[in-house]
Scaffold this motif. Sequence first.
Motif, PDB file in Angstrom:
ATOM      1  N   THR A  10       0.844  -1.187   0.000  1.00 33.02           N
ATOM      2  CA  THR A  10       0.000   0.000   0.000  1.00 33.02           C
ATOM      3  C   THR A  10       0.880   1.237   0.000  1.00 33.02           C
ATOM      4  N   GLY A  15      -0.093   7.466  -0.244  1.00 31.00           N
ATOM      5  CA  GLY A  15      -0.778   8.346  -1.186  1.00 31.00           C
ATOM      6  C   GLY A  15      -0.674   7.728  -2.562  1.00 31.00           C
ATOM      7  N   THR A  16      -0.863   8.528  -3.586  1.00 34.29           N
ATOM      8  CA  THR A  16      -0.814   8.013  -4.950  1.00 34.29           C
ATOM      9  C   THR A  16       0.413   8.533  -5.686  1.00 34.29           C
ATOM     10  N   GLU A  17       0.818   7.787  -6.711  1.00 35.61           N
ATOM     11  CA  GLU A  17       1.968   8.173  -7.545  1.00 35.61           C
ATOM     12  C   GLU A  17       3.242   8.339  -6.718  1.00 35.61           C
ATOM     13  N   LYS A  36       4.456   2.694  -5.671  1.00 31.92           N
ATOM     14  CA  LYS A  36       3.984   1.370  -5.238  1.00 31.92           C
ATOM     15  C   LYS A  36       4.278   0.286  -6.267  1.00 31.92           C
ATOM     16  N   ALA A  82     -10.601   7.175  -7.638  1.00 32.62           N
ATOM     17  CA  ALA A  82     -10.672   6.140  -6.606  1.00 32.62           C
ATOM     18  C   ALA A  82     -11.553   5.005  -7.119  1.00 32.62           C
ATOM     19  N   ALA A  94      -4.600   0.531  -4.640  1.00 33.43           N
ATOM     20  CA  ALA A  94      -4.758   1.729  -5.478  1.00 33.43           C
ATOM     21  C   ALA A  94      -4.703   2.943  -4.565  1.00 33.43           C
ATOM     22  N   GLY A  95      -3.704   3.793  -4.747  1.00 31.94           N
ATOM     23  CA  GLY A  95      -3.579   4.953  -3.871  1.00 31.94           C
ATOM     24  C   GLY A  95      -3.206   4.531  -2.451  1.00 31.94           C
ATOM     25  N   GLY A  96      -3.835   5.186  -1.476  1.00 34.12           N
ATOM     26  CA  GLY A  96      -3.532   4.911  -0.084  1.00 34.12           C
ATOM     27  C   GLY A  96      -4.366   3.787   0.504  1.00 34.12           C
ATOM     28  N   VAL A 155      -8.399   4.265   0.673  1.00 37.86           N
ATOM     29  CA  VAL A 155      -9.155   4.629  -0.514  1.00 37.86           C
ATOM     30  C   VAL A 155     -10.351   3.689  -0.632  1.00 37.86           C
TER      31      VAL A 155
END
Length: 250
Positions: free
Chosen positions: A7, A10-12, A15, A74, A111-113, A116
């Motif tokens: 995980t 956050g995103t980008e 991961k 999301a 996906a993302g954090g 989410v």
Amino acid sequence: MGVLVVTGTGTEIGKTVVTAAVAALALAAGRRVAVLKPAQTGVAPGEPGDVDEVARLAGPLTRRELARYPEPLAPDTAARRSGLPPVDPARTAEAAARLAAGHDLVLVEGAGGLLVRYDERGRTLADAARAMVDAGLPVDVLAVAPAGLGTLNGTALTAEALSTRGLPLLGVVVGSWPAHADLAARCNLADLPVVAGAPLLGALPAGCAATGGPAFLAAARSGLAPCLGGLFDPGRFTAHHAAPLPAGVG
């Protein structure tokens, strides 16, 4: 390891690259590896997704994607807007269990954090991980964090959310370590394990995903800790990048 849930705070933030690095080291050690993406967003039908990027970087492995939504949102929002069904925790846990039966390591990339939303009930990757644990799977969670300013808060929140759900945080990996780290990034190396309550398990160099093959494997080996198959020494890395105190302090 069994199942490793990857995980982010956050995103980008790297991961997929971290997932690929863990996979590359496991493959190099002769392990059977599968990567599971419960929900892929922002990718059209027929386009390569995150599981394909992992395979490009790491090498041949089993790829599984449970749902794909075209808009980069999301998963819950993307599912509603596309008119497609969401992915619930039970389905993710079942897919992980099937893969675990035939593989030495199953990597589940979120996906993302961590929190989410995946469906209209607000269920998350944390709920999917909890479902895996409840099903008797050996599960660890690896948190991927950015290097710079702001990462400590996101990491602390992720660690707290895992703790309240009884989920084990194996450690933290910096997803993209800059060639010229600023003061915040260098200080964060010592502070990340403190706020996470778990060790620093790696720092992958920025740009290491430009190519796969031997170069990427070498970056993975030097950038990830022994428990992930690499040679990364967090104490040495942190000491090497430590920021000197201002004159007259310390």
